[in-house]
Every structure is written in structure tokens, then in C-alpha cells.
Design a protein around this motif. Sequence first.
Motif, PDB file in Angstrom:
ATOM      1  N   GLY A 263       9.240  72.555  21.557  1.00 66.35           N
ATOM      2  CA  GLY A 263       8.520  72.471  22.838  1.00 66.35           C
ATOM      3  C   GLY A 263       7.909  71.106  23.434  1.00 66.35           C
ATOM      4  O   GLY A 263       7.383  70.988  24.306  1.00 66.35           O
ATOM      5  N   VAL A 264       8.408  69.952  22.568  1.00 66.30           N
ATOM      6  CA  VAL A 264       8.176  68.715  23.213  1.00 66.30           C
ATOM      7  C   VAL A 264       8.899  68.177  24.519  1.00 66.30           C
ATOM      8  O   VAL A 264      10.340  68.384  24.279  1.00 66.30           O
ATOM      9  N   GLU A 265       8.360  67.987  25.439  1.00 67.79           N
ATOM     10  CA  GLU A 265       9.010  67.652  26.635  1.00 67.79           C
ATOM     11  C   GLU A 265       9.586  66.500  26.769  1.00 67.79           C
ATOM     12  O   GLU A 265       9.164  65.525  26.548  1.00 67.79           O
ATOM     13  N   VAL A 266      10.760  66.591  27.307  1.00 66.60           N
ATOM     14  CA  VAL A 266      11.790  65.154  27.517  1.00 66.60           C
ATOM     15  C   VAL A 266      12.288  65.418  28.929  1.00 66.60           C
ATOM     16  O   VAL A 266      13.258  66.336  29.127  1.00 66.60           O
ATOM     17  N   GLU A 287      16.122  67.151  36.286  1.00 69.56           N
ATOM     18  CA  GLU A 287      14.786  67.322  36.836  1.00 69.56           C
ATOM     19  C   GLU A 287      14.441  66.263  37.661  1.00 69.56           C
ATOM     20  O   GLU A 287      13.292  66.064  38.389  1.00 69.56           O
ATOM     21  N   GLY A 288      15.434  65.181  38.150  1.00 66.58           N
ATOM     22  CA  GLY A 288      15.156  64.146  39.105  1.00 66.58           C
ATOM     23  C   GLY A 288      16.091  62.942  38.682  1.00 66.58           C
ATOM     24  O   GLY A 288      17.160  63.211  38.347  1.00 66.58           O
ATOM     25  N   VAL A 485       8.428  55.577  28.532  1.00 68.20           N
ATOM     26  CA  VAL A 485       9.747  54.440  28.196  1.00 68.20           C
ATOM     27  C   VAL A 485      11.004  55.419  28.236  1.00 68.20           C
ATOM     28  O   VAL A 485      11.096  56.488  27.681  1.00 68.20           O
ATOM     29  N   GLY A 486      11.552  55.304  29.275  1.00 66.26           N
ATOM     30  CA  GLY A 486      13.002  55.828  29.516  1.00 66.26           C
ATOM     31  C   GLY A 486      14.322  55.066  29.077  1.00 66.26           C
ATOM     32  O   GLY A 486      14.277  53.876  28.953  1.00 66.26           O
ATOM     33  N   VAL A 487      15.257  55.859  29.220  1.00 68.58           N
ATOM     34  CA  VAL A 487      16.752  55.322  28.957  1.00 68.58           C
ATOM     35  C   VAL A 487      17.483  55.561  30.101  1.00 68.58           C
ATOM     36  O   VAL A 487      17.730  56.861  30.395  1.00 68.58           O
ATOM     37  N   CYS A 488      18.163  54.670  30.770  1.00 68.21           N
ATOM     38  CA  CYS A 488      19.134  54.890  31.787  1.00 68.21           C
ATOM     39  C   CYS A 488      20.371  54.355  31.630  1.00 68.21           C
ATOM     40  O   CYS A 488      21.357  54.397  32.444  1.00 68.21           O
ATOM     41  N   GLY A 489      20.708  54.093  30.352  1.00 65.17           N
ATOM     42  CA  GLY A 489      22.272  53.725  30.186  1.00 65.17           C
ATOM     43  C   GLY A 489      23.006  54.809  29.793  1.00 65.17           C
ATOM     44  O   GLY A 489      22.489  55.839  29.610  1.00 65.17           O
ATOM     45  N   LEU A 504      12.892  58.002  18.577  1.00 65.49           N
ATOM     46  CA  LEU A 504      12.271  56.841  18.317  1.00 65.49           C
ATOM     47  C   LEU A 504      11.080  56.813  19.445  1.00 65.49           C
ATOM     48  O   LEU A 504      10.447  55.661  19.300  1.00 65.49           O
ATOM     49  N   GLY A 505      11.080  57.661  20.307  1.00 70.01           N
ATOM     50  CA  GLY A 505       9.927  57.797  21.124  1.00 70.01           C
ATOM     51  C   GLY A 505       9.969  57.373  22.820  1.00 70.01           C
ATOM     52  O   GLY A 505       9.086  57.581  23.440  1.00 70.01           O
ATOM     53  N   VAL A 506      11.414  57.463  22.955  1.00 69.84           N
ATOM     54  CA  VAL A 506      11.769  57.647  24.425  1.00 69.84           C
ATOM     55  C   VAL A 506      11.193  59.031  25.243  1.00 69.84           C
ATOM     56  O   VAL A 506      11.608  60.082  24.405  1.00 69.84           O
ATOM     57  N   THR A 507      10.845  58.881  26.392  1.00 68.05           N
ATOM     58  CA  THR A 507      10.234  59.977  26.972  1.00 68.05           C
ATOM     59  C   THR A 507      11.116  60.564  28.055  1.00 68.05           C
ATOM     60  O   THR A 507      10.914  61.940  28.751  1.00 68.05           O
ATOM     61  N   SER A 508      12.241  59.983  28.839  1.00 70.27           N
ATOM     62  CA  SER A 508      13.074  60.421  29.438  1.00 70.27           C
ATOM     63  C   SER A 508      14.655  59.777  29.266  1.00 70.27           C
ATOM     64  O   SER A 508      14.572  58.826  28.875  1.00 70.27           O
TER      65      SER A 508
END
Length: 566
Positions: A263-266, A287-288, A485-489, A504-508
Amino acid sequence: MTQILTGTPVVGGVAHGPALWPGRRPDHSAEALGAGVEISEDQRPEEVARFTAAAGVVAARLRERASQNTGVAAEVLAATAGLAEDRGWIGAASALIARGTPAPSAAVAATEQFAAVFTKLGGLMAERVTDLNDVRDRVLAELLGLPEPGLSTPEVPSILLADDLAPADTAGLDPTTTIALVTRLGGPTSHTAIIARQLGIPCVVAVSGLVGIDAGTAILVDGTTGEIAVDPDDTAARARVEEYRRHAARVAGWSGPGRTGDGVEVAILANVADGSSARAATDHPVEGVGLFRTELAFLERAEEPSVDEQAGIYREVLDAFDGRKVVIRTLDAGSDKPLRFVTHPDEANPALGVRGDRIALAHPEIRARQLDAIARAALEADAQPWVMAPMIASPAEAATFAAQVRERGLVAGVMIEVPAAAILAPAILAEVDFVSIGTNDLTQYTMAADRMSAELASLTDPWQPAVLHLVATVARAGRDQGKPVGVCGEAAADPHLACVLVGLGVTSLSSAPVAAPAVGARLGAVTLATCENAAAAALAATDPAAARAAVAAVLDSDEVRLASSR
């Protein structure tokens, strides 16, 4: 007897079918090109005009294809069209013609000059050599009265083999007939790889030994492991494909939202380049928008688009994702994406030069007008987009940009693409509201490796532990300060690597929309604790192959455990 080849995996999936090689390019022999023949002086102006007309025809065709595509494909095709009309290349060929060289021979000689320069510069400029050679061959075909070179449509679903593919060819691939792509050259973040991912075609690059495979030979491609089986057992190969299809069918049913099995949202987001690609992205379970590349509105323009025109372009994307998150990246031009309305300096290494945010240092008015346009679009759409700058290298640069963004009532962030920015992530995050890690450039700069070099493809692999350690540094800083902190690569499109990033802690995670179901389904099959264990395993590895194997073992064991407990 089955032969096994290996390369760098780029787009996951399993495919089995006959090998197909591209058709021959125009003959470059001295006889075909008219080498040794001297054009009479009175005919030289007409020969120059014939060459420039041919280049113009090629550019127009490429722009037409760009208009029929969206996203990265459209952007790359537009940039390639610009090469066909590049003043330096046209000038070099015209000078040779003015001295009596026939147009076809001059086109080849001018290309060799520029290819040598691009190769010496390395980085993103070296990547353009494939594109320039493609433009050369298309112009040659036009001059010699030959059919336009490129790929023909396979009669049966086939696996395309090539040294490398030009963007004009890759963008036109049909996934129903070209079921996998394998190249001898290229890297995991090359334009060919990115477009293949956008199309959802299994892809492996940097594979040696391809030249010995005849057309029609049966091949099994595993885009997840990078393994190529030549002449595999037919029954076993069909079973592998069927197993993958069952897996793909399960994945296709994923509809979001992004969260781990506990249930942890990403946030699962899309990379887009204009209104058309944004509307297409809404057909996928995203989602966007995590990365709106705005440079498509600027490339190939003789004049800077007005604030009103820009606002209309940005409004299209905001409207497509009405009320949902949209992250807009300010102009990322320079290097291999020059602006026609800006005088770019001659640089020894443009990939390390004036590109991205650095253009704003010399031309602050361009960024000011772009931010004004974004603010106007936001007001009209009743939205608050997040805005980030590319190629930020210091906290001071981040602070300057953030102040300009906040003056306009927008959410301020920056891209982390430069190792210095990753190392100083705590200080940079203190100045902004969020950061987004561009793993394509971060990998190239961290490993000091040209992403188009087949010899260095393993170095430009986003699974490189050194790169993941930098991602961990940034994610830890974000967690400490309570900022996203997102990753878009393109790393965000790899389901296993996505789990590592979340650990690692990335949220999106933002990538080509077609990758969303596979990433979302994989995250939903494991817990956050397992993602953290997978991240630890990847960080402990010393090379990409070991990292992949260690992570797969961790994730697969937890997926089985979760499935059995349901």
C-alpha cells in the motif's frame, strides 16, 4: 546448434521470429558517386541548386513524418530534418561542388568531414553521426533518382537486425510486424532505444556477432536479459513466448494507481512532448505528467515562439491532464538540439557546454518569457504545474531558478542530471520544492561514457551501481527534507529497476506511457521492504549484470510469497 549472443537489454519482452535486415543503402562507390568527374564551371551553380533542392526535399519528408508522430519520435525526426538543412553541412558540400565535385560525391565528402568532427566531440554530438549518415543516404537517393532508403514492411512478423537504425526508420516501425529490435551498435539511452521503448518493442543493443546471422534465420530475443538465441529449439522458443504473453496479459490488466503490495503510494507518470502526446498518454494508466519536454515548440523555429503561442501549447497538456500533476521542464536546448534563433558558441565539447539551463545565463529573456507563458497557461487552466530547470549544477543556480518560478505562483524544482548536483542534493533541495532525476544524462556524465558507443554500452547502463549510489544520495536528501524525488529517465520504464528506485526512496516514476502497466504491476507484486532489500542488493553489486541478477532473485522470491498469502 543454438548460438547464444548477449547484449545490453533496453526494452523488456520476449519475441521469436525470422531475422530481417534493412535494405541496402545507396552505393557509395566512386563510380556511382561520379568521383573523378569534374563538373564544368558553367554547370556548377545548377549542380549546387540540385543538391540544395534534394536536401530540402529530404527535410520536408522528415518534417512530415514528425507531424505524424508524437513525443520523442516527433522531436527526434524534427531534429534530423534540421540536419538535412544544416548550414554548415550544406555549405561544405556546396563549396566542393563549386570546385567541380559532382553533388553525390560532395554530399558524401561533406558528411565524412562532419562525422569526423562529431565523433571527436563525443557525447551527444557523436550520437548524431547515425542521423547524419541517414540524411546523407536520403539525399543521395534523391540525387541519383533512387527510391528513398529505409525499412520495408515485413511480410511476416520479424525481428529486425541492424548495425544501428536512424530515428527516421525507428519512428516508423510497426510493432505488429517488427516484433523485436536488435542492433550491433547503440546504447541503452540512444534515440533508437528510447523510441523502441515508446513503441513497446523488445530491444537489445550492443550485440556483437550479428553480422553472421542470415536473413530468415529463426531468433529468440529476450529484451529483459539481453539474450539472443540463434536457431533455438522451436518448441522451447514458442513456450517462452507463450509464457511471456500470459505475463503481458496480466500486466495489461493493471489500471493503477501506483502502489506497492503493502500500500505505499508511488506515482506512475508519463513523459510527453506536446498536446498530442499528452492526450495519447491519457489512454494509459498514468496519474499525470512527470516530464513535459517543452523544446519541441522551439526546435527548427527561425524565431522564438511568442508568449501567447507558448501558452497555448502548454495549455493543451494541462487540459489533457485536467486537475492532475503536470511537471514542465523548461527549455533543454543546445548541444545536439541547437536553437536557430540563438547564436550558439563554437564549443570543443557541446555535451559539456552551453545547454539546458546554461542558455538562460546568456539569454535570460528566453526563460523569462517561457515562465510567463507557463504561468499564463496555468491561470487559464486553473492549475498549478510544477516547473523544473535542466542541467542545474549548483545550489546557487537552483535558488535563482526557484525564485523566478515562485514569483509567478508556480511550484519550483530542478533536474538532477549532473553528478555535482547529486552530490550536493541536500543543499539543492533546500532551495526548491522537488527534484527529478534524469537518469539518461546522469548515467552518461557519471560514467564518462558516450551513450552511443557500443563498446561502452555497459557503462551507460542505468543499472550501473555508481549511478544508483548517486540516486540513493538524492533520494535520502529528499526523505530527510520531506520533499518529493522523482525519476524521469528511461530507467523508470524498467519494472525491476523501478522497484530498486522505490527502495532507494524515489516517490514518482515517469517514462514512456506504454511502460506504465508493467512498472505498476511489478510494484504491486512486492512490498516496500522487499524494494528496499532489492535496492541494497543493487548497491552491493559491482556491475550491471550482477545487480540485475541479485535484484531479480530478491523480487521474485517476494512475489511468490505475496501470491501464496493471498
